[in-house]
Write an enzyme that holds these catalytic residues in place. Structure first.
Site, PDB file in Angstrom:
ATOM      1  CE  LYS A   1     -13.256   7.260 -18.544  1.00  0.00           C
ATOM      2  NZ  LYS A   1     -13.006   7.325 -17.111  1.00  0.00           N
TER       3      LYS A   1
ATOM      4  NE  ARG B   1      -2.453   0.558   3.623  1.00  0.00           N
ATOM      5  CZ  ARG B   1      -1.775   1.116   4.634  1.00  0.00           C
ATOM      6  NH1 ARG B   1      -1.351   2.364   4.538  1.00  0.00           N
ATOM      7  NH2 ARG B   1      -1.506   0.418   5.722  1.00  0.00           N
TER       8      ARG B   1
END
Length: 389
Positions: free
Chosen positions: A199, A48
């Site tokens: 995207k 993390r």
């Protein structure tokens, strides 16, 4: 400096010295061994906090945006939340009225919980300075999309940053619609550039991720702390996939732009179309900005247009198209179509949508990299079907 394609392919962490593997390994480990207490073997302790695949991807994005730093998050909205939490708590921000529906939803429904007031403007060039001067609360962030989603209006980033910086405001530019290939907002004065990696950067419709790029070390430390403390980090595999996708951005992006330009020209010539929004066209009202800010003055791969026949015709167009899949999202290899008013921007109040040019008959196209002639023919055929009485 090497060209964009060279940097895209070669950037990231050095090649694995142990094996010489040309392709970067995927480091799925959640924790890393330590030789002694408090003395890790390498620079990684817990995934993390840091992971080789995420670090490699972040280095690459930073190079593509000509930035010193980049930080990856589990989604574009997670990146948005980190920026607002880090720099806008108990303050006032100014945002464009025409922007991604998810950003509008966050600003209006979640951001107020940590003391954020938002003012939406239709013309940021003329409304920004008076608004900053009249605001009773300190304006900390000016939030920009250029091109805007879905009306594809452009913002003169240098002009806006000059105004904002004179009043001590940070400028955040959502660069998702263009990608680092077409536009580098930091080069025009922006403080933070944000992407939905989902995207164009990833480009294959199989990764959910966000990223921010910036030059200020203190701002990077703030966002790094939030990235680790809040835990909204992408998986190593997603980082590996996104990094692989980024390596071909310089091939995919101009191909999509060529296709989009051909389709936009065909739409402007059709009597079945009311108006076309595409910054690559000479008649686009912000064309001068595209020529100044976009690589080669290219318009990118996104188009929106209003069809004759209203909402029903728009729906028929999307359902009639054979090559534009009816789906939300954008920036992948495949061409997509959607109706923002009832899909991506449905959560916005109708009056605000229409003030920003988002009408029920507006169709948004994400143009992929299929053959140009096939896409143009498909659009024209779908128009005929959709408007046939």
């Amino acid at each position: 400096m090497a060209g964009f394609g060279t940097r895209a392919i070669r950037s990231g962490l050095p090649r694995d010295v142990g094996t010489g593997a040309l392709v970067e390994p995927i480091f799925l480990a959640t924790t890393f061994a330590q030789d002694r207490v408090g003395s890790p073997v390498g620079s990684y302790v817990y995934s993390r906090s840091a992971n080789p695949n995420r670090e490699s991807f972040e280095i690459s994005v930073a190079e593509m945006e000509c930035a010193k730093y980049a930080l990856a998050f589990s989604s574009g909205m997670a990146a948005t939340a980190a920026v607002l939490q880090g720099f806008a708590t108990d303050s006032h921000i100014v945002a464009m009225g025409s922007l991604y529906g998810g950003t509008h939803r966050y600003l209006t429904h979640l951001a107020p919980a940590f003391g954020v007031k938002v003012s939406f403007v239709n013309d940021i060039h003329t409304e920004l300075s008076p608004l900053i001067g009249e605001s009773k609360e300190k304006v900390t962030i000016v939030w920009v999309e250029s091109p805007s989603n879905p009306t594809l209006s452009l913002v003169d980033i240098k002009a806006v940053t000059d105004t904002a910086h004179a009043r001590g405001c940070l400028v955040v530019v959502d660069n998702t619609f263009l990608s680092p290939y077409f536009q580098n907002p930091l080069a025009h004065g922006a403080d933070i550039v944000l992407h939905s990696v989902t995207k164009y950067i990833n480009g294959h419709s199989d990764v959910l991720m966000g990223v921010v790029a910036l030059n200020c070390l203190e701002a990077k430390r703030t966002l790094s702390f939030i990235q680790n403390a809040a835990g909204s980090v992408p998986s190593p595999f997603d980082c590996w996939l996104a990094h692989r996708g980024l390596k071909t951005l310089h091939l995919r992006a101009p191909a999509a732009a060529r296709n989009a330009f051909a389709i936009a020209k065909a739409l402007t010539l059709s009597s079945l179309v009311l108006s076309v929004n595409y910054p690559g066209l000479d008649n686009h009202p912000d064309r001068r900005i595209a020529l100044k800010q976009h690589r080669g003055g290219l318009g990118g791969g996104m188009i929106s247009f209003r069809i004759r026949g209203g909402r029903d015709a728009a729906a028929k167009f999307c359902e009639a198209s054979k090559l534009f899949t009816l789906a939300e999202s954008l920036g992948g290899l495949e061409s997509l179509c959607e109706i923002p008013a009832v899909m991506t921007h449905n959560a916005m109040p109708r009056e605000m949508r229409e003030n920003g040019g988002i009408y029920d008959d507006l169709i948004r196209l994400s143009v992929g990299v299929e053959d140009t002639d096939d896409l143009v023919q498909d659009v024209l055929e779908a128009l005929e079907v959709a408007t046939k009485v």
